[in-house]
Design an enzyme around this catalytic site. Sequence first.
Site, PDB file in Angstrom:
ATOM      1  N   ALA A 231      81.730  16.041   8.173  1.00 10.62           N
ATOM      2  CA  ALA A 231      82.070  17.398   8.596  1.00 10.62           C
ATOM      3  C   ALA A 231      83.516  17.699   8.205  1.00 10.62           C
ATOM      4  O   ALA A 231      84.301  16.788   7.912  1.00 10.62           O
ATOM      5  CB  ALA A 231      81.888  17.541  10.102  1.00 10.62           C
TER       6      ALA A 231
ATOM      7  N   GLY B  66      78.569  13.791   9.209  1.00 13.62           N
ATOM      8  CA  GLY B  66      77.656  14.920   9.067  1.00 13.62           C
ATOM      9  C   GLY B  66      76.835  14.862   7.800  1.00 13.62           C
ATOM     10  O   GLY B  66      75.713  15.371   7.759  1.00 13.62           O
TER      11      GLY B  66
ATOM     12  N   GLU C 258      73.986  12.646   8.585  1.00 11.42           N
ATOM     13  CA  GLU C 258      73.114  13.384   9.501  1.00 11.42           C
ATOM     14  C   GLU C 258      72.318  14.457   8.762  1.00 11.42           C
ATOM     15  O   GLU C 258      71.130  14.666   9.039  1.00 11.42           O
ATOM     16  CB  GLU C 258      73.955  14.005  10.618  1.00 11.42           C
ATOM     17  CG  GLU C 258      74.519  12.960  11.571  1.00 11.42           C
ATOM     18  CD  GLU C 258      75.564  13.517  12.523  1.00 11.42           C
ATOM     19  OE1 GLU C 258      75.494  13.197  13.717  1.00 11.42           O
ATOM     20  OE2 GLU C 258      76.453  14.275  12.068  1.00 11.42           O
TER      21      GLU C 258
ATOM     22  N   GLU D  47      82.341   8.452  12.976  1.00  7.98           N
ATOM     23  CA  GLU D  47      82.981   9.331  13.967  1.00  7.98           C
ATOM     24  C   GLU D  47      83.805   8.565  14.993  1.00  7.98           C
ATOM     25  O   GLU D  47      84.792   9.079  15.518  1.00  7.98           O
ATOM     26  CB  GLU D  47      81.916  10.173  14.688  1.00  7.98           C
ATOM     27  CG  GLU D  47      81.267  11.254  13.838  1.00  7.98           C
ATOM     28  CD  GLU D  47      80.067  10.771  13.041  1.00  7.98           C
ATOM     29  OE1 GLU D  47      79.358  11.618  12.474  1.00  7.98           O
ATOM     30  OE2 GLU D  47      79.834   9.535  12.978  1.00  7.98           O
TER      31      GLU D  47
END
Length: 293
Positions: A101, A144, A147, A167
Site C-alpha cells: 500500500a 497490499g 493481498e 506490515e
Amino acid sequence: MLKVGSRFFRSVVNSSNNSQILSVQLARFASTTSGYEHILVERKGEKQNVALITLNRPKAFNALCDGLMKEVSNALDSMENDSGIGAIVITGSERAFAAGADIKEMKDRRFEECYSGNFLNHWNRVSSCKKPVIAAVNGYALGGGCELAMMCDIIYAGDKAKFGQPEINLGTIPGAGGTQRLIRSVGKSKAMEMCLTGNQITSEEAEKFGLVSKVFPAAELVDEAIKSAEKIASHSQLIVAMCKEAVNNAYEMSLTEGLHFEKRLFHTTFATNDRKEGMTAFVEKRTPKWTSS
C-alpha cells in the site's frame, strides 16, 4: 489510458462478418476505460475476450494508492457489464506487481477516520468480481500487493517473484485480507511466520505452499496468464460464474453445507440452455455454441 494492439485493429478491419460487432465493442470498451491515471486496460487474446489490467505506477513500484484501487474497481465494473469479456488478468511490471500500500498516503490517518470511514473496504471489489480474475505476479507482491493477488481467483508467478506481509515492520497488521486469506492458502504455521516476521517467500516456495498455481519465466508470465484466461473465456460465462461461486463458498461453509450448495447449483445448470447445448454438442461430437443463458 487505453492501449489496444494494432493486431486488434487489423482484425476489425479485415473481418467482414465481425467488424461491426467488434467496432461497437471496442468503442464501448474505450469509452469506459479511457482516462485512467494509474492503470492500463487492454483487450487480449485471439478473440479479444480477455481484459488485461496493468498497474501503472512505476516510480512507486505500483504502490496501491486509493486512486489506483478505485480505478481497478471502476474497470471491473465495466468489464462485468461487457459480454465480450470472459476473463480478466491483473498484472504489474517485471520489477513489482505491487510493493504494498502507499505508506505516504496512509501514515497520517487517524483511528477515528479509519474506523468511521471503513478504510480499505472498497479494496475488496476484486474478490467480489463475478468473472474469473487471474493475478500475474512478477517482482514484489508485498503487503497490499500480496493481498490483491490473493483476492484474485488464480495466481501465476514469475520465477523472480517475491510474496510477503511485512506490515509488522511498520507497526501495524495486514488490513486487506492478509491474515485471513493467507492462512487458507499456506496453513497456519507459514501464515503466522510470514505475518509475525515480515519475511518474504519466493515464487517456488509460494507454489510449494499452495499460494501460487504455477511459476513461469518472468518474460512469459503475462502471455501464459492470458492463455489460461482465454481457455476460461471459451466456456459459458454463466456456468463459469456458477462454478466460481461454488468454489468460493467452500471457504465459508462446512463440508456438508458445501456439498449441498454444490449439488443445488449443479441441479440449477439443468435449467440453462448452455448445459443442454454443452451435453448435446458432446454427444454430437461438435464444438458447443454458448449463449450464456
